[in-house]
Motif scaffolding. Structure first.
Motif, PDB file in Angstrom:
ATOM      1  N   UNK A   1      12.844  31.101  22.181  1.00 17.97           N
ATOM      2  CA  UNK A   1      14.263  30.802  22.365  1.00 17.97           C
ATOM      3  C   UNK A   1      15.014  30.846  21.034  1.00 17.97           C
ATOM      4  N   UNK A   2      14.372  30.370  19.973  1.00 19.47           N
ATOM      5  CA  UNK A   2      14.988  30.413  18.638  1.00 19.47           C
ATOM      6  C   UNK A   2      13.906  30.507  17.569  1.00 19.47           C
TER       7      UNK A   2
ATOM      8  N   UNK B   1       7.360  28.242  13.386  1.00 22.75           N
ATOM      9  CA  UNK B   1       8.776  27.958  13.140  1.00 22.75           C
ATOM     10  C   UNK B   1       9.667  28.424  14.264  1.00 22.75           C
ATOM     11  N   UNK B   2       9.242  28.151  15.496  1.00 20.90           N
ATOM     12  CA  UNK B   2      10.017  28.599  16.651  1.00 20.90           C
ATOM     13  C   UNK B   2      10.194  27.479  17.667  1.00 20.90           C
TER      14      UNK B   2
ATOM     15  N   UNK C   1      22.677  20.093  24.301  1.00 18.53           N
ATOM     16  CA  UNK C   1      22.130  20.593  23.037  1.00 18.53           C
ATOM     17  C   UNK C   1      20.645  20.283  22.948  1.00 18.53           C
ATOM     18  N   UNK C   2      19.955  21.099  22.186  1.00 21.75           N
ATOM     19  CA  UNK C   2      18.569  20.841  21.813  1.00 21.75           C
ATOM     20  C   UNK C   2      18.578  20.225  20.423  1.00 21.75           C
TER      21      UNK C   2
ATOM     22  N   UNK D   1      11.320  22.938  26.667  1.00 23.95           N
ATOM     23  CA  UNK D   1      11.497  23.455  25.310  1.00 23.95           C
ATOM     24  C   UNK D   1      10.303  22.983  24.483  1.00 23.95           C
ATOM     25  N   UNK D   2       9.752  23.906  23.699  1.00 21.12           N
ATOM     26  CA  UNK D   2       8.503  23.650  22.980  1.00 21.12           C
ATOM     27  C   UNK D   2       8.652  24.092  21.527  1.00 21.12           C
TER      28      UNK D   2
END
Length: 319
Positions: free
Chosen positions: A187-188, A172-173, A210-211, A165-166
């Motif tokens: 991813x978000x 803003x992602x 969770x992240x 995850x980066x």
């Protein structure tokens, strides 16, 4: 040496203007403080651009750090010796096209169980910005390209799903890259990740389904549940953390570096925030933290203080 000093001067000037210019919207609050034993374990060389941005620990007690301004990955031994493992190529423009910061820099770093290092490089160039792999004794290889219009910053590996995850502090992602893959996917892009003018989503960890992420501008600590690999609703676990950079877990508590206010704080399970370390302990713009047992490792980049980038070791209290 002259080139390195010029780079350091550019970095210091740019970040001083940004970090002290009121771009961060979070409000600093008065926090209770707890005294913990600490010492400066290593002094880095500011003239060589040794501004430590992120840290990953090795089982033998050594640590790996990224030196932002020098575009390097380094090993810090248990004896406090610093060994440069890799230097990323400087972009043709010197990094002026790098979003927000205007200098090329190495950022987040992760060590996998087999000793391989993965780290991020933001250069403002489509040819070099991305996620890199560095095997022992080898040279860095880009394994996934990332947008040159972004600022890849925080990096975490979910061992269960073998997924990186980066965070991207400019766009803003949060994006993902499979451990064996070569493609990044957003991813978000939830509004809670966006900046308010400088640095948005920043630090990152994966824990208990969770992240977790921080937002420097908003001073928030966020939890994003993993729903079959997809992001669930975001919960703000703590706020008022002005200038929060990266963080780590110590049991059910979060230990976070507040780069703009020069503090390291503990966030309890119920959101209570306590100061653990300050400039009096040697902090110079602390950027990240790592925890092993009760030992806390805190690199300081001295981005705006321009004084003594270092690595502080502290002993966490029992709770």
């Amino acid at each position: 040496m002259r080139k390195n000093m010029t780079t350091v001067a550019v970095v210091t000037a740019a970040l001083t203007a940004a970090l002290t210019g009121g771009t961060a919207s979070a409000t600093t609050v008065s926090l209770p403080q707890e005294t913990v034993p600490s010492r400066i374990a290593v002094h880095f060389d500011l003239a060589k651009g040794q501004m430590p941005e992120n840290i990953a620990l090795s089982p033998d007690g050594s640590a790996y750090v990224t030196f932002a301004a020098a575009r390097q990955v380094a090993l810090v031994t248990k004896k406090g010796e610093t060994r440069i493992l890799a230097t990323l190529p400087a972009p043709a423009d010197g990094g002026a096209d790098t979003p927000v910061l205007k200098f090329a820099l190495t950022t987040g770093i992760v060590r996998t169980t087999d000793g391989t290092l993965y780290f991020l490089y933001a250069s403002g160039s489509a040819e070099t910005t991305g996620l890199y792999r560095l095997r022992s004794g080898g040279t860095p290889t880009r394994v996934a390209a990332l947008p040159a219009t972004g600022l890849p910053n925080g990096l975490a590996l979910d061992e269960r799903s073998k997924t990186f995850y980066i965070t991207d502090s400019a766009l803003g992602t949060i994006s993902t890259v499979r451990l064996g893959g070569h493609r990044a996917s957003v991813w978000s892009s939830a509004p809670e990740l966006a900046s308010t003018g400088f640095i948005g989503v920043n630090g990152l960890k994966v824990r208990d389904g969770a992240v977790w992420a921080s937002n420097l501008d908003k001073g928030t600590l966020l939890r994003i549940p993993l729903r079959q690999g997809r992001p669930g609703p975001i919960t703000v676990k703590a706020k008022g953390l002005a200038g929060i950079d990266d963080f780590a877990f110590a049991g059910d508590q979060v230990i976070a570096a507040l780069i703009t206010t020069g503090r390291v704080v503990r966030v309890g399970a119920k959101g209570k925030v306590t100061t653990l370390l300050t400039a009096a302990d040697g902090l110079q713009n602390p950027t990240s933290v790592a925890v092993r047992g009760r030992t806390l490792h805190v690199p300081s980049a001295a981005y705006t203080t321009a004084t003594d980038p270092n690595l502080v070791l502290a002993t966490l209290p029992r709770h």
